[in-house]
Design an enzyme around this catalytic site. Structure first.
Site, PDB file in Angstrom:
ATOM      1  N   HIS A   1       0.715 -12.763   1.351  1.00 38.10           N
ATOM      2  CA  HIS A   1      -0.426 -12.171   0.638  1.00 38.10           C
ATOM      3  C   HIS A   1       0.014 -10.923  -0.119  1.00 38.10           C
ATOM      4  CE1 HIS A   1      -4.751 -10.956   0.225  1.00 38.10           C
ATOM      5  NE2 HIS A   1      -4.186  -9.746   0.173  1.00 38.10           N
ATOM      6  N   GLU A   2       0.654  -9.998   0.569  1.00 35.66           N
ATOM      7  CA  GLU A   2       1.078  -8.769  -0.095  1.00 35.66           C
ATOM      8  C   GLU A   2       2.145  -9.049  -1.148  1.00 35.66           C
ATOM      9  OE1 GLU A   2      -0.690  -6.267   0.204  1.00 35.66           O
ATOM     10  OE2 GLU A   2      -1.811  -6.917   1.967  1.00 35.66           O
TER      11      GLU A   2
ATOM     12  N   HIS B   1       0.514  -9.742  -4.363  1.00 36.71           N
ATOM     13  CA  HIS B   1       0.200  -8.509  -5.090  1.00 36.71           C
ATOM     14  C   HIS B   1       1.439  -7.986  -5.817  1.00 36.71           C
ATOM     15  CE1 HIS B   1      -3.885  -7.812  -3.859  1.00 36.71           C
ATOM     16  NE2 HIS B   1      -3.609  -7.717  -2.578  1.00 36.71           N
TER      17      HIS B   1
ATOM     18  N   HIS C   1       2.121  -9.772  -8.944  1.00 42.91           N
ATOM     19  CA  HIS C   1       1.151  -9.360  -9.966  1.00 42.91           C
ATOM     20  C   HIS C   1       1.653  -8.101 -10.677  1.00 42.91           C
ATOM     21  CE1 HIS C   1      -3.479  -9.030 -10.826  1.00 42.91           C
ATOM     22  NE2 HIS C   1      -2.767  -9.239 -11.907  1.00 42.91           N
TER      23      HIS C   1
END
Length: 674
Positions: free
Chosen positions: A472-473, A476, A479
């Site tokens: 999940h991180e 980020h 991104h």
């Protein structure tokens, strides 16, 4: 004003790939660095406001984008260390720094001449030959001045500034209380107290106790990774209850009580919203989100709430039957749920969470994330031992593209330490932008995985949920790393709160895929069990998450919640019919997302982003290849690279050619027939 060259924090970062000079950072340099950087920024703002040239995009909005670069560097470096390597000296000045930054930002927003110049550019934006990204930047800048109080009367501006300053101080106080309450408690165990616990948890607990000179003892902390693992595996019901009560009672009374902080925060947020003409803080906060208003957010949550409760009731009945069959003689309680749900997974799906963790070594999961990015986007990750982090556990990685050209720099910091805030997060030390040349990003990832002693990523084992957190991180981070915009304010994760979790939720899909799990040596039968068990427990997961979002929205839509937030929350949970054996994932007294973070009124964004993620991943599944190169290239170009250079709905439409399908979320959570 201090000579900028005399303070190492104000010097340009000239390390490899733009790495910050962590080896030169001294705590005592921060306050003078902030003072000097703010003075430099004030001079730049005065020059923009005092420029006699006509107000244009270049003379005003672009000039604002270029301003404040030294301040941005010092600010990002300070908050990185504050959250992940907070020394007592840094903790001592957090409130002062927050107040300085708040006052500085408010003064800019209240600069009448500057606000008028931005308004002039905004009025002419469609006739000035601007690109769509430039028009969006003008609109964001204009909205920022309006939402920052530029149109208020002088007396109102004074009150607005006072509110912002106090809210900044309260956020720091809230976070300090949570950090202190978490650090103040430990579950001290002996060898006879370890029944059911996986070896990874025992090794980490033994290492913590040994570090305090208590060899042969085991210390379980209130970090969420310890908490969830212990409640899942410990056969000792009394110890599970003790840990659950300590975890959920944090900051609910005592020396670190947060209820007064919460009450004042809610009251000030509502007052600020009223000053600006909004009905409540929720309307103020969601104006620039994808949802646009609280009603749309509440509608999404309502679609999930009742089906989630119905599925949770079915799960609860099944767990109670299991307790009864075991001769337990007690009613299902919150500290029982994870333990008996794990038994269901073992009995029904042959899924042994402890066995899964034996395959999910931290270094292997990290490498699997890198490999997934390589297959999706052609990226390479090369360890740079010559680049120092802010702690020995922090590793630097050079990120390159398929041609070998540098993309950016990534720092990873995965092991738990007492000085860290809890949870996991991604941040940027430098954002990608191209106003005056190609500036490559420097991003970092932080988690709190319980380390095997000595801190060893090869020996540290992760649960499947912890591995999901890492992915999940990492989503980020991608991104931030793959952003390709011109203006820093539009870079990477600087997007709407209910869009920013989309790339991260999206990346979670790969860690539970057969392709990735097989790479860890997980047997096919165990992979089948993991995938079959994905549908189980969705009632619990949905209620725990959506309950938080509903309470968050309710508090910030009510003008009366501040009078007695404890009573308000209790009444709201009763109204919602919150199952007492589940409860909120984040009880309000330690709900840092909304009282020491940017998610006030916006915790729903996890569900909103998950809806986008579910729809997007279904498109990959439809190709028969979750690494489909054409679809991955579109996701990179239209979602990751675009940042906030356009409306997020436009980005989603550009990716899939249509608006999101809201029913995809119900399918992803296996609630269609609930």
């Amino acid at each position: 004003m201090t000579d900028p060259h005399a303070n190492p924090l104000l010097q340009s970062w000239d390390g490899p790939l733009g790495a910050p000079p962590f080896d030169k950072v001294r705590d005592e340099d921060f306050l003078p660095a902030f003072e000097t950087a703010m003075a430099l920024h004030r001079d730049e703002i005065s020059a923009i406001a005092g420029d006699d040239a006509p107000a244009t995009f270049d003379t005003v909005v672009a000039a604002l984008e270029r301003s404040g670069e030294p301040l941005a560097r010092v600010r990002r470096l300070f908050w990185t260390l504050s959250s992940a390597q907070g020394t007592p000296a840094i903790r001592a000045i957090e409130g002062q720094v927050s107040a300085m930054l708040s006052a500085h930002g408010t003064a800019i927003s209240h600069n009448a001449i500057l606000a008028a110049k931005v308004a002039t550019v905004h009025a002419a934006r469609h006739d000035a030959g601007l690109t769509p990204a430039q028009i969006r930047l003008v609109e964001s800048s204009h909205a920022g001045f309006r939402r920052g109080g530029a149109a208020l009367t002088p007396l109102q501006k004074d009150r607005f500034a006072a509110i912002d300053a106090r809210l900044s101080a309260l956020a720091v106080q809230f976070g300090h209380h949570v950090l202190a309450a978490t650090a103040d408690w430990v579950l001290d165990l002996g060898p006879d107290d370890l029944a059911g616990l996986p070896s990874g948890l025992c090794d980490a607990a033994a290492g913590r106790a040994a570090a305090k000179g208590q060899v042969g003892r085991y210390h379980v902390t209130l970090d969420r990774t310890d908490y969830e693992s212990f409640l899942t595996f410990s056969a000792r019901r009394d110890l599970r209850e003790a840990l659950w009560r300590a975890f959920t009672d944090r900051c609910d009374g005592g020396a670190h009580d947060n209820w007064l902080v919460i009450a004042e925060t809610l009251a000030l947020r509502q007052e600020r919203a009223a000053l600006l003409g909004y009905a409540d803080h929720a309307h103020y906060a969601l104006e620039d989100s994808m949802a646009h208003d609280p009603a749309a957010a509440a509608d999404l949550l309502a679609q999930l709430w009742e089906p989630g409760k119905r599925r949770a009731a079915e799960e609860a009945a099944e767990l109670q039957a299991l307790i009864d069959a075991d001769g337990g003689g007690f009613a299902l309680a919150p500290w029982d749920w994870r333990f008996y749900a794990e038994k269901v997974r073992r009995d029904r799906y042959a899924l042994d969470g402890g066995a899964v963790a034996e395959h999910l070594r931290l270094d292997a999961v990290r490498q699997a994330a890198f490999d997934s990015a390589a297959r999706l986007y052609g990226l390479t990750f090369t360890r740079r031992a010559d680049i120092a982090g802010y702690h020995p556990d922090v590793w630097a990685w050079e990120v390159g593209d398929a041609t070998g050209a540098p993309v950016g720099l990534l720092f990873t910091d995965y092991l738990a330490r007492p000085e860290k805030h809890g949870g996991a997060w991604m941040g940027s030390l430098r954002v990608q932008e191209a106003m005056d040349g190609d500036v490559r990003p420097v991003v970092y990832l932080v988690a709190n995985f319980a380390a095997a002693p000595p801190p060893d990523t090869a020996a540290t084992r992760l649960s499947i949920d912890e591995a999901r957190t890492l992915f999940h991180e990492f989503g980020h981070a991608l991104h931030g790393l793959l952003s390709r915009v011109t203006y820093p304010s539009q870079s990477g994760t600087a997007v709407a709160r209910d869009f920013v979790e989309f790339p991260s939720k999206f990346m979670e899909n790969w860690i539970v895929s057969r392709d990735v799990l097989s790479g860890f040596g997980v047997p096919d039968a165990l992979i089948d069990a993991i995938r079959q068990a994905e549908a189980y427990g969705q009632g619990f997961a949905t209620v725990e998450l959506i309950g938080c979002a509903l309470v968050d929205l309710a508090m910030h839509r009510s003008v009366g919640a501040a009078a007695n937030p404890r009573a308000f929350v209790a009444a709201e949970l009763e109204r919602l019919g919150m199952p007492p054996e589940i409860g909120l994932r984040h009880r309000v007294p330690y709900f840092t997302h909304i009282f020491d973070g940017g998610y006030a009124s916006a915790y729903y964004s996890y569900a909103w982003s998950e809806a986008l993620d579910a729809d997007a991943f279904e498109a990959f599944l439809a190709t028969g290849d979750i690494f489909d190169p054409a679809l991955a290239a579109r996701f990179r170009a239209e979602i990751l690279a675009a940042g906030d250079s356009r409306d997020p709905m436009e980005s989603f439409r550009a990716f899939l050619g249509r608006a999101p399908d809201p029913s995809a979320l119900m399918r992803a959570r296996h609630l269609v027939d609930a």
